[in-house]
Design a protein around this motif. Structure first.
Motif, PDB file in Angstrom:
ATOM      1  N   MET A  61       0.839  -1.209   0.000  1.00  0.00           N
ATOM      2  CA  MET A  61       0.000   0.000   0.000  1.00  0.00           C
ATOM      3  C   MET A  61       0.866   1.247   0.000  1.00  0.00           C
ATOM      4  SD  MET A  61      -3.210  -0.425   2.568  1.00  0.00           S
ATOM      5  CE  MET A  61      -2.562   0.942   3.521  1.00  0.00           C
ATOM      6  N   ARG A  62       1.941   1.202   0.773  1.00  0.00           N
ATOM      7  CA  ARG A  62       2.840   2.369   0.859  1.00  0.00           C
ATOM      8  C   ARG A  62       3.575   2.585  -0.463  1.00  0.00           C
ATOM      9  NH1 ARG A  62       4.413   0.748   6.980  1.00  0.00           N
ATOM     10  NH2 ARG A  62       2.534   1.656   7.873  1.00  0.00           N
ATOM     11  N   LEU A  63       4.009   1.509  -1.082  1.00  0.00           N
ATOM     12  CA  LEU A  63       4.711   1.646  -2.369  1.00  0.00           C
ATOM     13  C   LEU A  63       3.756   2.228  -3.418  1.00  0.00           C
ATOM     14  CD1 LEU A  63       7.342   1.150  -3.938  1.00  0.00           C
ATOM     15  CD2 LEU A  63       6.456  -1.103  -4.549  1.00  0.00           C
ATOM     16  N   ARG A  64       2.520   1.766  -3.394  1.00  0.00           N
ATOM     17  CA  ARG A  64       1.515   2.269  -4.335  1.00  0.00           C
ATOM     18  C   ARG A  64       1.263   3.773  -4.086  1.00  0.00           C
ATOM     19  NH1 ARG A  64      -3.497   0.038  -2.595  1.00  0.00           N
ATOM     20  NH2 ARG A  64      -3.545  -1.819  -3.860  1.00  0.00           N
ATOM     21  N   SER A  65       1.250   4.169  -2.809  1.00  0.00           N
ATOM     22  CA  SER A  65       1.061   5.586  -2.475  1.00  0.00           C
ATOM     23  C   SER A  65       2.217   6.431  -3.006  1.00  0.00           C
ATOM     24  CB  SER A  65       0.997   5.801  -0.967  1.00  0.00           C
ATOM     25  OG  SER A  65      -0.057   5.097  -0.442  1.00  0.00           O
ATOM     26  N   ILE A  66       3.411   5.900  -2.910  1.00  0.00           N
ATOM     27  CA  ILE A  66       4.579   6.635  -3.417  1.00  0.00           C
ATOM     28  C   ILE A  66       4.421   6.872  -4.923  1.00  0.00           C
ATOM     29  CG2 ILE A  66       7.072   6.479  -3.869  1.00  0.00           C
ATOM     30  CD1 ILE A  66       7.259   4.896  -1.158  1.00  0.00           C
ATOM     31  N   LEU A  67       4.040   5.813  -5.633  1.00  0.00           N
ATOM     32  CA  LEU A  67       3.866   5.927  -7.094  1.00  0.00           C
ATOM     33  C   LEU A  67       2.831   7.010  -7.409  1.00  0.00           C
ATOM     34  CD1 LEU A  67       4.496   4.415  -9.922  1.00  0.00           C
ATOM     35  CD2 LEU A  67       2.265   3.400  -9.570  1.00  0.00           C
ATOM     36  N   GLN A  68       1.715   6.957  -6.679  1.00  0.00           N
ATOM     37  CA  GLN A  68       0.636   7.908  -6.997  1.00  0.00           C
ATOM     38  C   GLN A  68       1.009   9.333  -6.618  1.00  0.00           C
ATOM     39  OE1 GLN A  68      -2.595   5.678  -5.327  1.00  0.00           O
ATOM     40  NE2 GLN A  68      -2.793   4.463  -7.185  1.00  0.00           N
ATOM     41  N   THR A  69       1.691   9.496  -5.498  1.00  0.00           N
ATOM     42  CA  THR A  69       2.126  10.836  -5.080  1.00  0.00           C
ATOM     43  C   THR A  69       3.102  11.416  -6.100  1.00  0.00           C
ATOM     44  OG1 THR A  69       1.935  10.144  -2.800  1.00  0.00           O
ATOM     45  CG2 THR A  69       3.214  12.130  -3.195  1.00  0.00           C
ATOM     46  N   ARG A 118       3.368  10.689  -9.194  1.00  0.00           N
ATOM     47  CA  ARG A 118       2.646  11.023 -10.434  1.00  0.00           C
ATOM     48  C   ARG A 118       1.979  12.382 -10.298  1.00  0.00           C
ATOM     49  NH1 ARG A 118      -0.285   5.414 -11.803  1.00  0.00           N
ATOM     50  NH2 ARG A 118       1.391   4.526 -13.043  1.00  0.00           N
ATOM     51  N   LEU A 119       1.364  12.601  -9.143  1.00  0.00           N
ATOM     52  CA  LEU A 119       0.664  13.877  -8.934  1.00  0.00           C
ATOM     53  C   LEU A 119       1.632  15.054  -9.006  1.00  0.00           C
ATOM     54  CD1 LEU A 119      -1.841  12.917  -6.105  1.00  0.00           C
ATOM     55  CD2 LEU A 119      -2.399  13.561  -8.458  1.00  0.00           C
ATOM     56  N   LYS A 120       2.847  14.835  -8.535  1.00  0.00           N
ATOM     57  CA  LYS A 120       3.853  15.901  -8.588  1.00  0.00           C
ATOM     58  C   LYS A 120       4.253  16.241 -10.010  1.00  0.00           C
ATOM     59  CE  LYS A 120       6.605  15.014  -4.443  1.00  0.00           C
ATOM     60  NZ  LYS A 120       7.964  14.559  -4.100  1.00  0.00           N
ATOM     61  N   ARG A 121       4.026  15.284 -10.912  1.00  0.00           N
ATOM     62  CA  ARG A 121       4.543  15.447 -12.276  1.00  0.00           C
ATOM     63  C   ARG A 121       3.458  15.726 -13.315  1.00  0.00           C
ATOM     64  NH1 ARG A 121       8.074  12.702  -9.567  1.00  0.00           N
ATOM     65  NH2 ARG A 121      10.256  12.942 -10.141  1.00  0.00           N
ATOM     66  N   VAL A 122       2.284  16.055 -12.870  1.00  0.00           N
ATOM     67  CA  VAL A 122       1.213  16.333 -13.834  1.00  0.00           C
ATOM     68  C   VAL A 122       1.637  17.483 -14.740  1.00  0.00           C
ATOM     69  CG1 VAL A 122      -1.107  17.234 -14.061  1.00  0.00           C
ATOM     70  CG2 VAL A 122      -0.634  15.454 -12.401  1.00  0.00           C
ATOM     71  N   GLN A 123       1.643  17.242 -16.030  1.00  0.00           N
ATOM     72  CA  GLN A 123       2.195  18.239 -16.951  1.00  0.00           C
ATOM     73  C   GLN A 123       1.174  18.786 -17.935  1.00  0.00           C
ATOM     74  OE1 GLN A 123       5.364  16.084 -18.728  1.00  0.00           O
ATOM     75  NE2 GLN A 123       6.560  16.068 -16.845  1.00  0.00           N
ATOM     76  N   ASN A 124       0.289  17.947 -18.466  1.00  0.00           N
ATOM     77  CA  ASN A 124      -0.483  18.414 -19.620  1.00  0.00           C
ATOM     78  C   ASN A 124      -1.869  18.937 -19.283  1.00  0.00           C
ATOM     79  OD1 ASN A 124      -1.742  16.086 -19.112  1.00  0.00           O
ATOM     80  ND2 ASN A 124      -1.508  15.191 -21.159  1.00  0.00           N
ATOM     81  N   VAL A 125      -1.949  19.722 -18.198  1.00  0.00           N
ATOM     82  CA  VAL A 125      -3.223  20.372 -17.901  1.00  0.00           C
ATOM     83  C   VAL A 125      -3.277  21.767 -18.525  1.00  0.00           C
ATOM     84  CG1 VAL A 125      -3.780  19.125 -15.789  1.00  0.00           C
ATOM     85  CG2 VAL A 125      -2.351  21.155 -15.674  1.00  0.00           C
ATOM     86  N   GLN A 126      -2.222  22.140 -19.266  1.00  0.00           N
ATOM     87  CA  GLN A 126      -2.176  23.515 -19.798  1.00  0.00           C
ATOM     88  C   GLN A 126      -3.374  23.821 -20.708  1.00  0.00           C
ATOM     89  OE1 GLN A 126       0.148  25.739 -18.606  1.00  0.00           O
ATOM     90  NE2 GLN A 126      -1.317  27.150 -19.545  1.00  0.00           N
ATOM     91  N   THR A 127      -3.775  22.855 -21.549  1.00  0.00           N
ATOM     92  CA  THR A 127      -4.921  23.087 -22.441  1.00  0.00           C
ATOM     93  C   THR A 127      -6.177  23.361 -21.626  1.00  0.00           C
ATOM     94  OG1 THR A 127      -3.897  21.458 -23.864  1.00  0.00           O
ATOM     95  CG2 THR A 127      -6.135  22.124 -24.444  1.00  0.00           C
ATOM     96  N   LEU A 128      -6.374  22.551 -20.581  1.00  0.00           N
ATOM     97  CA  LEU A 128      -7.537  22.739 -19.714  1.00  0.00           C
ATOM     98  C   LEU A 128      -7.479  24.104 -19.024  1.00  0.00           C
ATOM     99  CD1 LEU A 128     -10.066  21.742 -18.164  1.00  0.00           C
ATOM    100  CD2 LEU A 128      -8.491  20.669 -16.527  1.00  0.00           C
TER     101      LEU A 128
END
Ligand SMILES: Nc1nc2c(ncn2[C@@H]2O[C@H](COP(=O)(O)OP(=O)(O)O)[C@@H](O)[C@H]2O)c(=O)[nH]1
Ligand SMILES: Nc1ncnc2c1ncn2[C@@H]1O[C@H](COP(=O)(O)OP(=O)(O)O)[C@@H](O)[C@H]1O
Length: 218
Positions: free
Chosen positions: A185-193, A195-205
């Motif tokens: 569960m902790r490893l999965r949380s690390i992956l998801q966290t 990913r959230l730090k690296r969100v890049q393509n919201v510029q169009t939105l």
């Protein structure tokens, strides 16, 4: 998360290291299973002998020392190291291709290889996790229960563990792998966290939101 819901343009590299037997292979295989659309495993090359349960091309590509030296000298390896008297390395090309396709790449490599990645141009996209066993006795018990290595190989791995463990503080995250479900569960949380730090393509939105808000507010 499905491939279509992933909103980063380029993947990142998640490195998991531990002394032999602490559980990194189990944890990374579980993560891979759950994230098969978005995560790929980097398959290393090694000069060591295949274990009975291992599959060529899945767990490792088992190669000769001559072939390893060729790959290293051609610059085909992203990183490489000598571990437990054998040579291991990460082929560069599959990692480049996966990252460019927006996949995250999982690595099961040791502290020497992790250091090389952290010192390379890829460093901003490298996230590292060190897995510790809850005790020395449990580490020994896990190596014995796995029953894949002869007694002398297990003894060597335990001796090497004492040299590997002090490198824990070169890592971004540390997991003490007592309960497998909790560690996963902790490893999965690390992956998801990460990913959230690296969100890049919201510029169009964002552009659309700003334009629409301007219209709405006249
Ligand atoms: N630097 C580096 N280390 C690797 C690579 N592949 C595996 N290793 C490490 O080599 C060590 C031995 O791996 P292995 O022989 O599979 O034994 P295990 O640790 O008991 O699974 C582990 O610490 C792995 O993380 C690689 O491509 N590069
Ligand atoms: N949290 C845990 N509790 C009990 N056994 C575990 C746990 N994590 C892994 N194991 C077992 O310990 C053994 C070594 O795990 P493995 O993932 O092969 O370690 P590593 O890749 O770090 O050498 C395996 O038999 C695995 O099923």
């Amino acid at each position: 998360m499905s491939a279509s819901s992933k909103i980063v343009d380029r993947g990142f590299m998640l490195v998991v290291s531990s002394p032999s037997g602490a559980g990194k292979t189990t944890l990374t295989r579980n993560l891979l299973q759950e994230e098969k659309d978005d995560v790929v495993m980097s398959v290393s090359v090694t000069t060591r002998q295949k274990r009975p349960s291992e599959i060529e091309g899945v767990h490792y590509n088992f190669i000769t020392q001559k072939r390893f030296d060729q790959m290293r000298d051609n610059g085909d390896l992203l990183e490489h190291a000598k571990v437990h008297d054998h040579y291991y390395g990460t082929p560069r090309e599959p990692v480049d291709a996966a990252l460019a396709a927006g996949k995250d790449v999982l690595f099961d490599i040791d502290w020497q290889g992790t250091r090389q990645l952290k010192e390379s141009v890829l460093a901003p996209d490298v996230v590292t996790v060190f897995v510790l066993p809850p005790s020395a006795a449990e580490l020994k018990a896990r190596l014995e229960r796995r029953a894949e290595d002869p007694a002398d190989v297990i003894a060597r791995r335990l001796r090497n563990a004492a040299e590997e463990i002090p490198h824990w503080n070169e890592y971004d995250y540390v997991l003490v792998n007592s309960d497998l479900d909790k560690s996963f569960m902790r490893l999965r949380s690390i992956l998801q966290t990460e990913r959230l730090k690296r969100v890049q393509n919201v510029q169009t939105l964002v552009d659309q939101l700003v334009a629409d808000l301007a219209k709405l507010t006249g």
